[in-house]
Design a protein around this motif. Structure first.
Motif, mmCIF file in Angstrom:
data_model
loop_
_atom_site.group_PDB
_atom_site.id
_atom_site.type_symbol
_atom_site.label_atom_id
_atom_site.label_comp_id
_atom_site.label_asym_id
_atom_site.label_seq_id
_atom_site.Cartn_x
_atom_site.Cartn_y
_atom_site.Cartn_z
ATOM 1 N N LEU A 144 -45.580 1.630 -28.700
ATOM 2 C CA LEU A 144 -46.114 0.281 -28.532
ATOM 3 C C LEU A 144 -45.285 -0.494 -27.522
ATOM 4 C CD1 LEU A 144 -46.633 -0.673 -32.309
ATOM 5 C CD2 LEU A 144 -48.285 0.394 -30.769
ATOM 6 N N THR A 145 -45.949 -1.413 -26.809
ATOM 7 C CA THR A 145 -45.264 -2.421 -26.004
ATOM 8 C C THR A 145 -45.816 -3.778 -26.414
ATOM 9 O OG1 THR A 145 -46.912 -2.241 -24.222
ATOM 10 C CG2 THR A 145 -44.914 -0.906 -24.020
ATOM 11 N N SER A 146 -45.028 -4.818 -26.212
ATOM 12 C CA SER A 146 -45.455 -6.145 -26.639
ATOM 13 C C SER A 146 -44.923 -7.195 -25.678
ATOM 14 C CB SER A 146 -44.958 -6.432 -28.054
ATOM 15 O OG SER A 146 -45.311 -7.741 -28.451
ATOM 16 N N ASP A 147 -45.684 -8.292 -25.564
ATOM 17 C CA ASP A 147 -45.258 -9.402 -24.728
ATOM 18 C C ASP A 147 -45.933 -10.673 -25.225
ATOM 19 O OD1 ASP A 147 -43.617 -10.282 -22.687
ATOM 20 O OD2 ASP A 147 -45.260 -10.412 -21.265
ATOM 21 N N MET A 148 -45.392 -11.830 -24.837
ATOM 22 C CA MET A 148 -45.917 -13.119 -25.265
ATOM 23 C C MET A 148 -46.737 -13.763 -24.153
ATOM 24 S SD MET A 148 -44.809 -13.453 -28.373
ATOM 25 C CE MET A 148 -45.084 -15.193 -28.702
ATOM 26 N N TRP A 149 -47.808 -14.496 -24.547
ATOM 27 C CA TRP A 149 -48.689 -15.193 -23.617
ATOM 28 C C TRP A 149 -48.874 -16.627 -24.076
ATOM 29 C CZ3 TRP A 149 -51.646 -12.712 -19.573
ATOM 30 C CH2 TRP A 149 -51.331 -11.366 -19.421
ATOM 31 N N THR A 150 -49.318 -17.488 -23.151
ATOM 32 C CA THR A 150 -49.510 -18.902 -23.460
ATOM 33 C C THR A 150 -50.869 -19.366 -22.958
ATOM 34 O OG1 THR A 150 -47.138 -19.252 -23.189
ATOM 35 C CG2 THR A 150 -48.524 -21.217 -23.250
ATOM 36 N N SER A 151 -51.556 -20.191 -23.754
ATOM 37 C CA SER A 151 -52.844 -20.742 -23.351
ATOM 38 C C SER A 151 -52.651 -22.095 -22.697
ATOM 39 C CB SER A 151 -53.759 -20.898 -24.571
ATOM 40 O OG SER A 151 -53.299 -21.950 -25.398
ATOM 41 N N ARG A 152 -53.714 -22.652 -22.132
ATOM 42 C CA ARG A 152 -53.650 -23.974 -21.532
ATOM 43 C C ARG A 152 -53.336 -25.042 -22.572
ATOM 44 N NH1 ARG A 152 -53.258 -23.189 -16.043
ATOM 45 N NH2 ARG A 152 -54.838 -21.719 -15.336
ATOM 46 N N GLN A 153 -53.636 -24.724 -23.819
ATOM 47 C CA GLN A 153 -53.345 -25.644 -24.903
ATOM 48 C C GLN A 153 -51.929 -25.466 -25.435
ATOM 49 O OE1 GLN A 153 -56.541 -24.082 -27.268
ATOM 50 N NE2 GLN A 153 -57.835 -25.879 -26.899
#
Length: 590
Positions: free
Chosen positions: A149-158
């Motif tokens: 597995l690989t993982s990363d964080m993302w962000t929305s406009r909110q």
């Protein structure tokens, strides 16, 4: 009749027929016959529209392929599927199906196409996601190997945070596969405990607790805590091989980034003056125009534009120096024509800048190799680190004190992560038939002994395999009654070729080493970077688009995962390259 109906069987017995046009179902068993279907063909309005449309196509069809209209048959299910696929792949809003322009466009193509509402198309996307997920879950459960597995964080406009988890495995045909399996909102704080709970939920949902081999994360402290919890949890259930020592992998690209940033933190007047020179020529329209005229006068034919770097992104500094070196004569001429230009690099500084560029080049090459998603990278990691190590050893003797200082701090950071990860770095090399374990007898002792200082490295940096190849040629051992591992390690090594396909080699030779080949399938599936997760959604920044930011988290996950599952492999590779070249470099060009 069967051009217009789909047969419905009960086992091997034909029972009913479904109209392809209006979806009505009629009895068609042997004892009943198909007369009801034939009568329906005469009165089906949707069928009439389709054939009317087909007749109009025949009259306007290009003469170059007069039979093409005969090959085509309108399939409403296929048309609807392609509409859903278009919306998913190209990140279009659901309400596009209600745009008047879209409705008129579809009617002009085929009046028989059944339009739907944005609510219906959203439900169709979610239903398709569920169906694909069930199929993929079945594939993963039937694997006779482990997954990584690989993982990363993302962000929305909110400003909502999401965790993306990608699953990597090698299928029964020895093909590397990558599938996004999780995209969920991550509660704050993003500490190790919360990240661990999210990842554990994902593994339980997909039934992967017994199948996980490794997890690749970046080098943030919260990820280290997360993996400590994960290792303790899975070890407590006796689900990890090798006592869990191979579970946590630190992203190789992040390690390279941290190493380079450590060196670039050392003040270097050559880089500073190049940066100030570029700022000078782009500070006003007249100066931009003047510089372009000088470039033309000097006969410089370089098509690249001088660009300004972003100090937090080392590869942009590499690009800035590269382009500036191409325009060295233009900057010298600018000094003669404009007395207000006072930051021109000296000849010595230009030479230093070139040395910095050459130093960064090996790091960039390694980053490009390790960021690959369409081929295994585990066995390539050591080789790229070894080239970096040789470069640092060589540049440690540089006559310029600035370069020596930069290399000294780089090497210290490099060795820190080498000690933390040497086991996961070295193991895949043993499973590479071109090197096997004997390469470590040649190179590892040198690296470990030289940890505290520089040494007299004689290896040719342009051909780091030179000494290795000589040793291989001198080895002549006879085979004896040995274990499978001993036989594999003592077998002749494969030639060092750039086009070597390690998965193809194992698919062909796996029968000779049945146990080791199963280990190789687990190890080679593990990526050495988190780029597969970073490149999941956007090639221009880890931010969800406006269309998807307002959706519910479950809908967002369905679209993100479904997009990845539907995207062709070659497109995925192109998006990854774009991520490396665009998202990692932010430049302003004149």
């Amino acid at each position: 009749m069967w051009n217009d109906f789909d047969p419905i069987y009960d086992g091997n017995k034909l029972m009913k027929a479904k109209c392809k046009h209006c979806k009505r179902v009629f009895a068609a068993a042997r004892e009943v016959g198909t007369s009801s279907c034939l009568r329906h063909m005469l009165v089906c309005e949707e069928r009439a529209k389709t054939y009317e449309f087909l007749d109009s196509m025949k009259s306007t069809m290009s003469q170059s392929d007069p039979n093409s209209s005969e090959k085509w048959m309108y399939d409403p299910d296929r048309a609807h599927f392609e509409l859903v696929r278009m919306i998913v792949l190209h990140e279009l809003p659901f309400r596009i199906v209600e745009y008047q322009g879209f409705k008129k466009f579809m009617h002009s193509l085929n009046p028989a196409f059944q339009l739907v509402s944005r609510t219906t198309i959203r439900l169709d996307c979610i239903n398709m996601f569920v169906q694909h997920k069930i199929t993929l879950q079945d594939v993963l459960q039937k694997l006779d190997s482990r997954v990584s597995l690989t993982s990363d964080m993302w962000t929305s406009r909110q400003v909502m945070s999401y965790m993306c988890i990608t699953c990597h495995f090698i299928d029964e045909k020895w093909k590397l596969r990558k599938k996004v399996i999780w995209f969920s909102e991550a509660d704050t704080p993003h500490d190790g405990t919360n990240l661990f709970n999210i990842m554990l939920d994902c593994m339980e949902d997909w039934g992967l607790q017994k199948k996980v081999f490794s997890i690749t994360l970046d080098n943030a402290s919260n990820n280290n805590s997360c993996m400590s919890y994960m290792q303790a949890n899975l070890l407590g259930k006796n689900l990890l091989p090798c006592n869990g020592d191979l579970l946590h992998r630190r992203c190789g690209c992040h390690v390279i980034n941290l190493t380079v940033q450590e060196g670039l933190a050392i003040p270097c007047m050559a880089v500073v003056n190049i940066r100030e020179s570029i700022k000078f020529v782009r500070s006003s329209p007249p100066r931009k125009k003047k510089f372009k005229e000088i470039v033309k006068q000097e006969g410089i034919t370089c098509t690249m534009k001088v660009c300004l770097d972003v100090p937090t992104r080392w590869n942009s500094t590499h690009l800035m120096i590269k382009t500036a070196l191409e325009y060295r004569r233009a900057f010298a001429a600018l000094k003669l024509q404009d007395t207000s230009y006072t930051c021109q690099p000296t000849n010595d500084e230009w030479e230093t800048a070139e040395s910095v560029y050459n130093l960064l080049e090996v790091f960039l090459d390694a980053t490009m190799v390790l960021s690959g998603t369409s081929y295994p990278t585990a066995h390539l990691y050591f080789h790229e680190l070894w080239k970096i190590y040789l470069t640092l050893e060589r540049e440690a003797k540089h006559e310029e004190m600035t370069i020596k200082t930069m290399v000294e701090v780089m090497k210290k950071k490099f060795m820190k992560y080498w000690k933390l990860s040497y086991l996961t770095i070295c193991l895949p090399v043993i499973l590479d038939p071109r090197k096997r374990s004997r390469i470590f007898l040649l190179n590892i002792p040198r690296m470990m002994m030289n940890d505290q200082g520089t040494s007299n490295v004689e290896t040719n940096i342009d051909n780091p395999w030179d000494q290795w190849n000589k040793q291989v040629q001198e080895e002549q051992k006879k085979r004896a009654k040995l274990s499978e591992l001993q036989i594999y390690l003592n077998d002749d090594v494969q030639p060092q070729e750039d086009a070597f396909d390690i998965l193809l080699w194992w698919s062909v030779n796996g029968h000779k080493y049945p146990i080791i080949s199963r280990i190789a399938r687990d190890v080679m599936a593990a990526p050495v970077s988190t780029v597969p997760s970073e490149s999941t959604f956007s090639t221009r920044g880890r931010i969800l688009s406006d269309y998807r930011s307002s959706m519910k988290p479950g809908t967002v996950e369905a679209l993100i995962c479904l997009q990845d599952w539907m995207r062709p492999l070659e497109t995925t590779h192109v998006r990854t390259i774009l991520l490396i070249l665009e998202s990692s470099i932010s430049i302003v060009a004149i």
